[in-house]
Design a protein around this motif. Sequence first.
Motif, mmCIF file in Angstrom:
data_model
loop_
_atom_site.group_PDB
_atom_site.id
_atom_site.type_symbol
_atom_site.label_atom_id
_atom_site.label_comp_id
_atom_site.label_asym_id
_atom_site.label_seq_id
_atom_site.Cartn_x
_atom_site.Cartn_y
_atom_site.Cartn_z
ATOM 1 N N GLU A 18 60.124 74.674 44.966
ATOM 2 C CA GLU A 18 59.512 73.573 45.704
ATOM 3 C C GLU A 18 59.817 72.183 45.165
ATOM 4 O O GLU A 18 59.444 71.197 45.773
ATOM 5 C CB GLU A 18 57.997 73.782 45.745
ATOM 6 N N GLY A 19 60.424 72.074 43.985
ATOM 7 C CA GLY A 19 60.746 70.769 43.431
ATOM 8 C C GLY A 19 59.642 70.191 42.570
ATOM 9 O O GLY A 19 58.534 70.717 42.501
ATOM 10 N N ILE A 20 59.954 69.084 41.923
ATOM 11 C CA ILE A 20 59.064 68.466 40.938
ATOM 12 C C ILE A 20 57.728 68.032 41.542
ATOM 13 O O ILE A 20 56.675 68.270 40.964
ATOM 14 C CB ILE A 20 59.740 67.243 40.286
ATOM 15 N N ARG A 21 57.756 67.383 42.665
ATOM 16 C CA ARG A 21 56.531 66.797 43.223
ATOM 17 C C ARG A 21 55.487 67.844 43.573
ATOM 18 O O ARG A 21 54.305 67.553 43.633
ATOM 19 C CB ARG A 21 56.854 65.952 44.454
ATOM 20 N N ARG A 22 55.880 69.082 43.800
ATOM 21 C CA ARG A 22 54.949 70.133 44.157
ATOM 22 C C ARG A 22 54.405 70.870 42.933
ATOM 23 O O ARG A 22 53.616 71.789 43.062
ATOM 24 C CB ARG A 22 55.632 71.139 45.090
ATOM 25 N N MET A 23 54.844 70.471 41.752
ATOM 26 C CA MET A 23 54.446 71.191 40.544
ATOM 27 C C MET A 23 53.029 70.860 40.091
ATOM 28 O O MET A 23 52.425 71.608 39.342
ATOM 29 C CB MET A 23 55.434 70.911 39.406
ATOM 30 N N GLY A 24 52.504 69.719 40.510
ATOM 31 C CA GLY A 24 51.148 69.339 40.139
ATOM 32 C C GLY A 24 50.999 68.949 38.676
ATOM 33 O O GLY A 24 49.911 69.079 38.106
ATOM 34 N N LEU A 25 52.065 68.457 38.073
ATOM 35 C CA LEU A 25 52.019 68.079 36.658
ATOM 36 C C LEU A 25 51.324 66.741 36.491
ATOM 37 O O LEU A 25 51.487 65.836 37.297
ATOM 38 C CB LEU A 25 53.440 68.005 36.087
ATOM 39 N N ARG A 26 50.585 66.600 35.389
ATOM 40 C CA ARG A 26 49.895 65.347 35.093
ATOM 41 C C ARG A 26 50.482 64.645 33.876
ATOM 42 O O ARG A 26 50.410 63.439 33.771
ATOM 43 C CB ARG A 26 48.417 65.624 34.869
#
Length: 156
Positions: A18-26
């Motif tokens: 899904e790519g970086i933006r969908r990873m939910g990283l903070r």
Amino acid sequence: MNAIRDDVGTQAAVFGAEGIRRMGLRDPENIRAWESIDRGDVVAGAKYLAQREQTDVLNKYYADMARLSPALKPAFSWNAKSGLESFGCPTFVDAVGIYPFANWMDTDPADKNDRWRYIRDSILPVWGGMGGDGRTDWVKQRLDIIRNSPGAKCAY
């Protein structure tokens, strides 16, 4: 190994699907690591992820082992293998020496700083020098080992 699979393995699966933006990283550093990987600078991204693995993810488990027995955490680390030995990477013991040349008081393989120093100075140079195709093949092999391990939760 389960902690690493659950943390970085899950991130890698979401990144791939899904790519970086969908990873939910903070964590901004964690985001920068995956952005580096996305740009093709896999070594820079992997360096941060490896450091995070040693200094953040695994420390809880080393602390739990120490509570069970003071001998568990160093014994676990001294026996750890990087998986890169066939490419010339030294084991922890080979890198720091063995008693009496390096004793338990000089280097603690269960200490996050000593583990990170070994990875930074011994493992990453070998892994980084493998070239893109070599790294890709090696990572695929390691992911297969993790994916096929008992108790694997994720389908990568």
